[in-house]
Design a protein around this motif. Structure first.
Motif, PDB file in Angstrom:
ATOM      1  N   VAL A   1       0.969  -1.245  -0.106  1.00 22.66           N
ATOM      2  CA  VAL A   1      -0.204   0.025   0.151  1.00 22.66           C
ATOM      3  C   VAL A   1       0.892   1.383  -0.018  1.00 22.66           C
ATOM      4  CG1 VAL A   1      -1.810   1.210   1.532  1.00 22.66           C
ATOM      5  CG2 VAL A   1      -1.776  -1.165   1.239  1.00 22.66           C
ATOM      6  N   ILE A   2       1.857   1.321   0.986  1.00 26.87           N
ATOM      7  CA  ILE A   2       2.666   2.492   0.890  1.00 26.87           C
ATOM      8  C   ILE A   2       3.564   2.398  -0.381  1.00 26.87           C
ATOM      9  CG2 ILE A   2       4.836   3.547   2.162  1.00 26.87           C
ATOM     10  CD1 ILE A   2       3.393   2.199   4.579  1.00 26.87           C
ATOM     11  N   ARG A   3       3.998   1.399  -0.774  1.00 25.29           N
ATOM     12  CA  ARG A   3       4.947   1.506  -2.267  1.00 25.29           C
ATOM     13  C   ARG A   3       3.918   2.052  -3.210  1.00 25.29           C
ATOM     14  NH1 ARG A   3       6.331  -3.729  -2.547  1.00 25.29           N
ATOM     15  NH2 ARG A   3       4.670  -4.239  -4.296  1.00 25.29           N
ATOM     16  N   ARG A   4       2.688   1.506  -3.232  1.00 19.48           N
ATOM     17  CA  ARG A   4       1.895   2.131  -4.522  1.00 19.48           C
ATOM     18  C   ARG A   4       1.722   3.706  -4.436  1.00 19.48           C
ATOM     19  NH1 ARG A   4       1.307   0.267  -8.843  1.00 19.48           N
ATOM     20  NH2 ARG A   4       1.347   2.227  -9.772  1.00 19.48           N
ATOM     21  N   ARG A   5       1.531   4.158  -3.131  1.00 15.56           N
ATOM     22  CA  ARG A   5       1.213   5.643  -2.941  1.00 15.56           C
ATOM     23  C   ARG A   5       2.555   6.331  -3.260  1.00 15.56           C
ATOM     24  NH1 ARG A   5       2.578   8.394   2.061  1.00 15.56           N
ATOM     25  NH2 ARG A   5       1.713  10.748   1.638  1.00 15.56           N
ATOM     26  N   ILE A   6       3.770   5.536  -2.919  1.00 14.63           N
ATOM     27  CA  ILE A   6       4.837   6.754  -3.155  1.00 14.63           C
ATOM     28  C   ILE A   6       5.019   6.633  -4.855  1.00 14.63           C
ATOM     29  CG2 ILE A   6       7.485   6.215  -3.215  1.00 14.63           C
ATOM     30  CD1 ILE A   6       7.081   5.340   0.078  1.00 14.63           C
ATOM     31  N   MET A   7       4.967   5.322  -5.450  1.00 10.52           N
ATOM     32  CA  MET A   7       5.176   5.418  -6.744  1.00 10.52           C
ATOM     33  C   MET A   7       4.050   6.283  -7.524  1.00 10.52           C
ATOM     34  SD  MET A   7       5.935   1.233  -7.161  1.00 10.52           S
ATOM     35  CE  MET A   7       6.021   1.263  -9.052  1.00 10.52           C
ATOM     36  N   ASP A   8       2.665   6.302  -7.090  1.00 13.57           N
ATOM     37  CA  ASP A   8       1.822   7.122  -7.693  1.00 13.57           C
ATOM     38  C   ASP A   8       2.031   8.612  -7.493  1.00 13.57           C
ATOM     39  OD1 ASP A   8       0.157   5.061  -8.380  1.00 13.57           O
ATOM     40  OD2 ASP A   8      -1.318   5.116  -6.678  1.00 13.57           O
ATOM     41  N   MET A   9       2.646   8.958  -6.460  1.00  5.25           N
ATOM     42  CA  MET A   9       3.558  10.381  -6.487  1.00  5.25           C
ATOM     43  C   MET A   9       4.320  10.719  -7.449  1.00  5.25           C
ATOM     44  SD  MET A   9       1.394  11.762  -4.635  1.00  5.25           S
ATOM     45  CE  MET A   9       2.074  13.273  -3.991  1.00  5.25           C
ATOM     46  N   GLY A  10       5.229   9.826  -8.063  1.00  8.85           N
ATOM     47  CA  GLY A  10       6.249   9.780  -9.141  1.00  8.85           C
ATOM     48  C   GLY A  10       7.563   9.401  -8.466  1.00  8.85           C
ATOM     49  N   LEU A  11       7.653   9.030  -7.248  1.00 14.02           N
ATOM     50  CA  LEU A  11       8.981   8.746  -6.634  1.00 14.02           C
ATOM     51  C   LEU A  11       9.282   7.049  -7.090  1.00 14.02           C
ATOM     52  CD1 LEU A  11      11.176  10.257  -5.001  1.00 14.02           C
ATOM     53  CD2 LEU A  11      10.078   8.877  -3.013  1.00 14.02           C
ATOM     54  N   ILE A  12       9.795   6.874  -7.968  1.00 16.12           N
ATOM     55  CA  ILE A  12      10.237   5.808  -8.483  1.00 16.12           C
ATOM     56  C   ILE A  12      11.573   5.541  -8.900  1.00 16.12           C
ATOM     57  CG2 ILE A  12       7.962   5.362  -9.826  1.00 16.12           C
ATOM     58  CD1 ILE A  12       9.247   6.395 -12.315  1.00 16.12           C
ATOM     59  N   LYS A  13      12.195   4.201  -9.014  1.00 24.17           N
ATOM     60  CA  LYS A  13      13.435   4.030  -9.364  1.00 24.17           C
ATOM     61  C   LYS A  13      14.237   4.806 -10.214  1.00 24.17           C
ATOM     62  CE  LYS A  13      16.688   0.117 -10.211  1.00 24.17           C
ATOM     63  NZ  LYS A  13      16.877  -1.077 -10.668  1.00 24.17           N
ATOM     64  N   GLY A  14      15.121   5.690 -10.045  1.00 23.41           N
ATOM     65  CA  GLY A  14      16.078   6.382 -10.878  1.00 23.41           C
ATOM     66  C   GLY A  14      15.570   7.762 -10.583  1.00 23.41           C
TER      67      GLY A  14
END
Length: 88
Positions: A22-35
């Motif tokens: 759930v937290i990983r999905r939220r972080i990725m949805d905000m644009g904080l992804i690998k790289g």
């Protein structure tokens, strides 16, 4: 290294997200992804929350959330390195 271990002014690049789903999905949805490169703007006196800046976005997260974001430091305070661009 974990995002929660960075200090104010440090610049880093996300290398992995190891938070719960759930937290990983939220972080990725905000644009904080690998790289993604970012800069640590503020850390509360007790270390929670942590505010970072990336892609024109100011993002605050709890220390427990920041523990799940693995990073590689790319710069420190006053090094004049841009937050984006070529990797060093």
């Amino acid at each position: 290294m974990r995002l929660s271990e960075l200090k104010v002014g440090d610049k880093a690049e996300v290398t992995a997200l190891k938070a719960e789903h759930v937290i990983r999905r939220r972080i990725m949805d905000m644009g904080l992804i690998k790289g993604t490169r970012f800069k640590v703007l503020r850390v509360a006196p007790l270390g929670d929350p942590i505010e970072i800046f990336f892609k024109g976005l100011y993002f605050a997260m709890r220390k427990t959330e920041a523990d799940g974001v693995m990073v590689c430091k790319v710069g420190e305070v006053g090094d004049a390195l841009p937050m984006s661009g070529s990797k060093t």
